[in-house]
Design a protein around this motif. Structure first.
Motif, PDB file in Angstrom:
ATOM      1  N   GLU A   9      63.744 152.222  59.783  1.00  0.00           N
ATOM      2  CA  GLU A   9      63.324 151.948  61.165  1.00  0.00           C
ATOM      3  C   GLU A   9      64.407 151.160  61.905  1.00  0.00           C
ATOM      4  O   GLU A   9      64.730 151.443  63.065  1.00  0.00           O
ATOM      5  CB  GLU A   9      62.015 151.157  61.168  1.00  0.00           C
ATOM      6  N   ILE A  10      64.965 150.166  61.230  1.00  0.00           N
ATOM      7  CA  ILE A  10      66.030 149.361  61.832  1.00  0.00           C
ATOM      8  C   ILE A  10      67.230 150.245  62.149  1.00  0.00           C
ATOM      9  O   ILE A  10      67.811 150.182  63.241  1.00  0.00           O
ATOM     10  CB  ILE A  10      66.438 148.220  60.882  1.00  0.00           C
ATOM     11  N   ALA A  11      67.605 151.076  61.185  1.00  0.00           N
ATOM     12  CA  ALA A  11      68.757 151.951  61.372  1.00  0.00           C
ATOM     13  C   ALA A  11      68.552 152.889  62.557  1.00  0.00           C
ATOM     14  O   ALA A  11      69.449 153.074  63.390  1.00  0.00           O
ATOM     15  CB  ALA A  11      69.001 152.751  60.094  1.00  0.00           C
ATOM     16  N   HIS A  59      75.476 149.429  67.082  1.00  0.00           N
ATOM     17  CA  HIS A  59      74.857 150.324  68.060  1.00  0.00           C
ATOM     18  C   HIS A  59      75.553 151.680  68.054  1.00  0.00           C
ATOM     19  O   HIS A  59      76.779 151.770  68.070  1.00  0.00           O
ATOM     20  CB  HIS A  59      74.940 149.741  69.470  1.00  0.00           C
ATOM     21  N   GLY A  60      74.764 152.748  68.027  1.00  0.00           N
ATOM     22  CA  GLY A  60      75.287 154.089  68.180  1.00  0.00           C
ATOM     23  C   GLY A  60      75.832 154.732  66.925  1.00  0.00           C
ATOM     24  O   GLY A  60      76.226 155.896  66.952  1.00  0.00           O
ATOM     25  N   LYS A  61      75.865 154.020  65.811  1.00  0.00           N
ATOM     26  CA  LYS A  61      76.320 154.638  64.566  1.00  0.00           C
ATOM     27  C   LYS A  61      75.190 155.482  63.981  1.00  0.00           C
ATOM     28  O   LYS A  61      74.020 155.217  64.227  1.00  0.00           O
ATOM     29  CB  LYS A  61      76.774 153.564  63.574  1.00  0.00           C
ATOM     30  N   PRO A  62      75.524 156.512  63.199  1.00  0.00           N
ATOM     31  CA  PRO A  62      74.463 157.381  62.660  1.00  0.00           C
ATOM     32  C   PRO A  62      73.433 156.591  61.858  1.00  0.00           C
ATOM     33  O   PRO A  62      73.780 155.680  61.107  1.00  0.00           O
ATOM     34  CB  PRO A  62      75.236 158.349  61.766  1.00  0.00           C
ATOM     35  N   ALA A  63      72.177 156.958  62.017  1.00  0.00           N
ATOM     36  CA  ALA A  63      71.095 156.238  61.348  1.00  0.00           C
ATOM     37  C   ALA A  63      71.262 156.257  59.833  1.00  0.00           C
ATOM     38  O   ALA A  63      71.001 155.260  59.154  1.00  0.00           O
ATOM     39  CB  ALA A  63      69.747 156.837  61.740  1.00  0.00           C
ATOM     40  N   CYS A  67      69.362 140.545  64.350  1.00  0.00           N
ATOM     41  CA  CYS A  67      70.511 141.456  64.249  1.00  0.00           C
ATOM     42  C   CYS A  67      71.392 141.361  65.490  1.00  0.00           C
ATOM     43  O   CYS A  67      72.619 141.233  65.388  1.00  0.00           O
ATOM     44  CB  CYS A  67      70.039 142.891  64.066  1.00  0.00           C
ATOM     45  N   THR A  68      70.781 141.430  66.672  1.00  0.00           N
ATOM     46  CA  THR A  68      71.561 141.437  67.904  1.00  0.00           C
ATOM     47  C   THR A  68      72.209 140.086  68.177  1.00  0.00           C
ATOM     48  O   THR A  68      73.235 140.012  68.854  1.00  0.00           O
ATOM     49  CB  THR A  68      70.687 141.854  69.097  1.00  0.00           C
ATOM     50  N   LEU A  94      73.850 153.582  58.886  1.00  0.00           N
ATOM     51  CA  LEU A  94      73.306 152.229  58.993  1.00  0.00           C
ATOM     52  C   LEU A  94      72.302 151.952  57.879  1.00  0.00           C
ATOM     53  O   LEU A  94      72.301 150.867  57.287  1.00  0.00           O
ATOM     54  CB  LEU A  94      72.651 152.038  60.367  1.00  0.00           C
ATOM     55  N   TYR A  95      71.464 152.934  57.589  1.00  0.00           N
ATOM     56  CA  TYR A  95      70.490 152.778  56.508  1.00  0.00           C
ATOM     57  C   TYR A  95      71.202 152.540  55.174  1.00  0.00           C
ATOM     58  O   TYR A  95      70.813 151.647  54.400  1.00  0.00           O
ATOM     59  CB  TYR A  95      69.602 154.009  56.432  1.00  0.00           C
ATOM     60  N   ASN A  96      72.229 153.297  54.904  1.00  0.00           N
ATOM     61  CA  ASN A  96      72.959 153.124  53.649  1.00  0.00           C
ATOM     62  C   ASN A  96      73.581 151.735  53.552  1.00  0.00           C
ATOM     63  O   ASN A  96      73.593 151.132  52.474  1.00  0.00           O
ATOM     64  CB  ASN A  96      74.042 154.197  53.513  1.00  0.00           C
TER      65      ASN A  96
END
Length: 241
Positions: A100-102, A62-66, A42-43, A69-71
């Motif tokens: 977990e990733i999110a 980075h820093g976006k709501p979990a 990812c990085t 990101l999950y969605n």
């Protein structure tokens, strides 16, 4: 050349990403962050600030709501969003591991890049109107009514809009307009973008890209008022407990 190298790195690391499980993702006894190592795929593509390419942009995650990101990971898995690399990377991952990733990226807050130059007066005024006030006659709600007063997003599912390049914002709004990007029903962004013309899309993107990053870049805990419309989302695994 750079884009090709990044994609090859991501594909080469996909096996390590795919075999990970929530139970094995973090190794607190090793003294290192095993999750970060597993997410090098990812990085490598997204970096900390996003990566500008000659023909596009790989967005900052980075820093976006979990929840947001999950969605997006679920949207790639279910092909509501289409990108060959992303569709491949997440195709066999469990929903628990996607979350977990999110959460991993939501907890990280590196600095943002500098804002773009301010657009011309007419474009800036229209962009600010749409972002701050919306257009009631066109039934377009203000961007800030959902994305937060600081435009840094709102927990748990609404992303920030600061720090994004103009062309990327235009591309995403355009993708909703032509139906190549979707979200879980009700897809409120599809409804909103259908009410925007090309000039409005350009104005919103230009104004947002030139917006200075606020001192506090954390997503807001709640919107400033009741959101103007319902937007669908996939419940996070924790929500199903």
């Amino acid at each position: 050349m750079f884009a090709t190298r990044v994609i090859l790195i991501a594909i080469g690391l996909a096996a390590g990403l795919a075999i990970a499980t929530p139970a094995s993702a973090r190794d607190s006894t090793s003294g290192g962050d095993a999750m970060a190592q597993r997410l090098e795929a990812c990085t490598a593509c997204h970096a900390e600030e996003g990566i500008r390419l000659e023909d596009g942009y790989v967005p900052r995650i980075h820093g976006k709501p979990a929840g947001y990101l999950y969605n997006q990971l679920v949207n790639y898995q279910t092909l509501r969003r289409r990108n060959a690399t992303m569709n491949h990377l997440v195709s066999h991952l469990s929903r628990d591991y996607l979350y977990e990733i999110a959460r991993h990226f939501a907890e990280r807050h590196p600095p943002y890049p500098a804002a773009a130059e301010r657009p011309g007066r007419a474009l800036a005024e229209r962009g600010e109107q749409l972002v701050r006030e919306g257009d009631p006659q066109a039934e377009v709600p203000a961007c800030a009514s959902c994305h937060g007063e600081r435009l840094t997003g709102v927990q748990p599912n609404t992303p920030g809009l600061v720090g994004l390049p103009r062309q990327y914002i235009m591309a995403q709004l355009g993708a909703w307009q032509v139906g190549t990007r979707h979200a879980a029903a009700p897809d409120c962004m599809a409804e909103i973008t259908a009410r925007l013309d090309g000039r409005d899309v350009e104005a919103v993107a230009a104004w947002l890209a030139a917006r200075p990053v606020p001192d506090n870049t954390e997503p807001a805990d709640a919107p400033v008022a009741e959101p103007p419309m319902d937007c669908g989302s996939v419940p996070a695994p924790d929500d199903n407990a």
